[in-house]
Design an enzyme around this catalytic site. Structure first.
Site, PDB file in Angstrom:
ATOM      1  N   ASP A  32     -11.997  36.467  14.173  1.00  0.00           N
ATOM      2  CA  ASP A  32     -12.185  35.057  14.548  1.00  0.00           C
ATOM      3  C   ASP A  32     -13.536  34.613  14.014  1.00  0.00           C
ATOM      4  O   ASP A  32     -14.516  35.357  14.097  1.00  0.00           O
ATOM      5  CB  ASP A  32     -12.123  34.917  16.083  1.00  0.00           C
ATOM      6  CG  ASP A  32     -11.852  33.481  16.535  1.00  0.00           C
ATOM      7  OD1 ASP A  32     -12.626  32.592  16.141  1.00  0.00           O
ATOM      8  OD2 ASP A  32     -10.889  33.260  17.277  1.00  0.00           O
ATOM      9  N   TYR A 149      -1.934  18.002  10.417  1.00  0.00           N
ATOM     10  CA  TYR A 149      -1.871  19.282  11.141  1.00  0.00           C
ATOM     11  C   TYR A 149      -0.456  19.854  11.071  1.00  0.00           C
ATOM     12  O   TYR A 149      -0.239  21.017  10.693  1.00  0.00           O
ATOM     13  CB  TYR A 149      -2.320  19.087  12.595  1.00  0.00           C
ATOM     14  CG  TYR A 149      -1.927  20.224  13.500  1.00  0.00           C
ATOM     15  CD1 TYR A 149      -2.492  21.491  13.344  1.00  0.00           C
ATOM     16  CD2 TYR A 149      -0.972  20.052  14.522  1.00  0.00           C
ATOM     17  CE1 TYR A 149      -2.111  22.552  14.173  1.00  0.00           C
ATOM     18  CE2 TYR A 149      -0.600  21.100  15.347  1.00  0.00           C
ATOM     19  CZ  TYR A 149      -1.163  22.341  15.169  1.00  0.00           C
ATOM     20  OH  TYR A 149      -0.783  23.383  15.981  1.00  0.00           O
ATOM     21  N   ASN A 199      -5.810  16.638  24.987  1.00  0.00           N
ATOM     22  CA  ASN A 199      -4.514  16.937  25.601  1.00  0.00           C
ATOM     23  C   ASN A 199      -4.538  16.728  27.115  1.00  0.00           C
ATOM     24  O   ASN A 199      -5.588  16.776  27.741  1.00  0.00           O
ATOM     25  CB  ASN A 199      -4.087  18.363  25.252  1.00  0.00           C
ATOM     26  CG  ASN A 199      -3.954  18.544  23.751  1.00  0.00           C
ATOM     27  OD1 ASN A 199      -4.683  19.328  23.162  1.00  0.00           O
ATOM     28  ND2 ASN A 199      -3.075  17.796  23.139  1.00  0.00           N
TER      29      ASN A 199
END
Ligand code: NAD
Ligand code: UD1
Length: 336
Positions: A32, A149, A199
């Site tokens: 990551d 996206y 979101n």
């Protein structure tokens, strides 16, 4: 001993994946670049499981890091979560989405090919379906993403399909997630968005904990039972367990497969608000504003294919999703 590589393993879904893998006795390597996460999530993963994982801080597009990673670790399969996921940001900065997501995956696949590792589970999204006319959504619905996206995710799906056509020795699972929410029941890991959340669930959580003043409801004039948008929310722990089943499925069936991961049940914004109020004991002030551009009235999965082929079914209901989201938020009002 063979290990699983989790790209994007420090992120929201990847960190929950690491917990399930370690608890299942699998050795884990995480790659990551921490562009949308922090290493504290991995410390928490190790606290929860009382097991160690191997974290490599690096970028998917860094070929030498990837080559070394595969050289020094006996990797049997890759769970590929690494990438960028903010729809609005992808509209403003599409090239960084193509670079991180498509180019990042290309570099990963090349490194896997060189290391003769040919099993991958890819995090795709229901966004690839665009705005279908009918519900529920099955895997054979047309794909028509309406933002960059979603385009990058569909491009990766096409790339993986072409790869499988050229070399059927690859085992490829593409999982189209609906709306992942919730957190690990320990409250130690959860969704940790940068800045103001886009979101619904993280936004609601921040209103309940007092970081944000009120929820803005994006439209109450949709053709749904209460006028607000309907989505298929799925607990993140159910979601990552689906990946363990996908890995098992690939071991028995070396194929390319697509599965929806959702519960099959839709909930409106007002239903989520009510469930969250019950779970948290807090009142969520709401203000209705105009619709958000690009939002569908409703979206929910037909998860039958995953139920049958992967022998997987989501277990947690909306109440449990809210309880676990709230525990994480209350324990970490400002994230990690
Ligand atoms: P996240 O941002 O929390 O996790 C993604 C991780 O990838 C982050 O830790 C980030 O630092 C890392 N990363 C990004 N670019 C990288 C690169 N070039 N090299 C190395 N690491 C990189 O997101 P998430 O919610 O955990 O999502 C995981 C995956 O699932 C993503 O691919 C996302 O597109 C997909 N997905 C997410 C949702 C959702 O609602 N969360 C829905 C559908 C699909
Ligand atoms: C969003 C992404 C989608 C991604 C999905 C992952 C957009 C346009 N789409 O979809 O690509 O795959 O997340 O989970 O960003 N809502 C409010 N107020 C808010 C936030 C949301 O009313 O502050 C409403 C929305 O209008 C929608 C529902 O809540 O009806 C869920 O929204 P959200 O959590 O953003 O998910 P999606 O719109 O499904």
């Amino acid at each position: 001993m063979s290990k699983v590589l989790v790209t994007g393993g420090a992120g929201y879904i990847g960190s929950h994946m690491c917990v399930e893998l370690l608890q299942a006795g699998t050795d884990v390597v995480v790659l990551d670049n921490l562009s949308n996460s922090c290493a504290k999530s991995l410390e928490a993963v190790q606290r929860i499981t009382q097991k160690k994982l191997n974290f490599i801080e690096g970028d998917l597009r860094d070929k030498s890091t990837l080559a070394k990673l595969f050289e020094h670790n006996d990797i049997s399969a890759v769970l590929h979560f690494g990438g960028l996921k903010a729809v609005g940001e992808s509209v403003n900065n599409p090239l960084s989405y193509y670079d991180n997501n498509v180019n990042g995956t290309l570099c990963l696949i090349e490194a896997m090919t060189n290391a003769d590792v040919k099993t991958i589970v890819f995090s795709s999204t229901a966004t690839v379906y665009g705005v279908p006319d009918t519900m529920p959504i099955t895997e054979d619905f047309p794909t028509n993403p309406i933002n960059p996206y979603g385009q990058t995710k569909l491009t990766i799906e096409h790339m993986l399909r072409d790869l499988h056509n050229s070399d059927p020795g690859w085992s490829i699972s593409m999982l189209r997630y609906f709306n992942p929410v919730g957190a690990h029941p320990s409250g130690e890991i959860g969704e940790n968005p940068n800045g103001i959340p886009n979101n619904l669930m993280p936004y609601l959580s921040q209103v309940a904990v007092g970081v944000l003043p009120r929820l803005q409801v994006f439209g109450d004039d949709y053709p749904t039972h209460d006028g607000t948008g309907i989505r298929d929310y799925i607990h993140v722990v159910d979601l990552v367990r689906g990946h363990l089943n996908a890995l098992e499925f690939l071991q028995d069936n070396p194929v390319l497969a697509i599965h929806n991961l959702g519960t099959g049940t839709g909930h409106s914004v007002y239903e989520v608000v009510e469930a969250f109020e019950q779970a948290s004991g807090k009142t969520i002030p709401c203000e209705v504003i105009e619709r958000r551009a690009g939002d569908a009235a409703e979206s929910f999965a037909d998860p039958t294919k995953a139920n049958e082929e992967l022998n997987w079914r989501a277990e947690y209901d909306l109440h449990r999703m809210c309880v676990d989201s709230w525990r994480w938020q209350e324990m970490h009002p400002r994230g990690y």
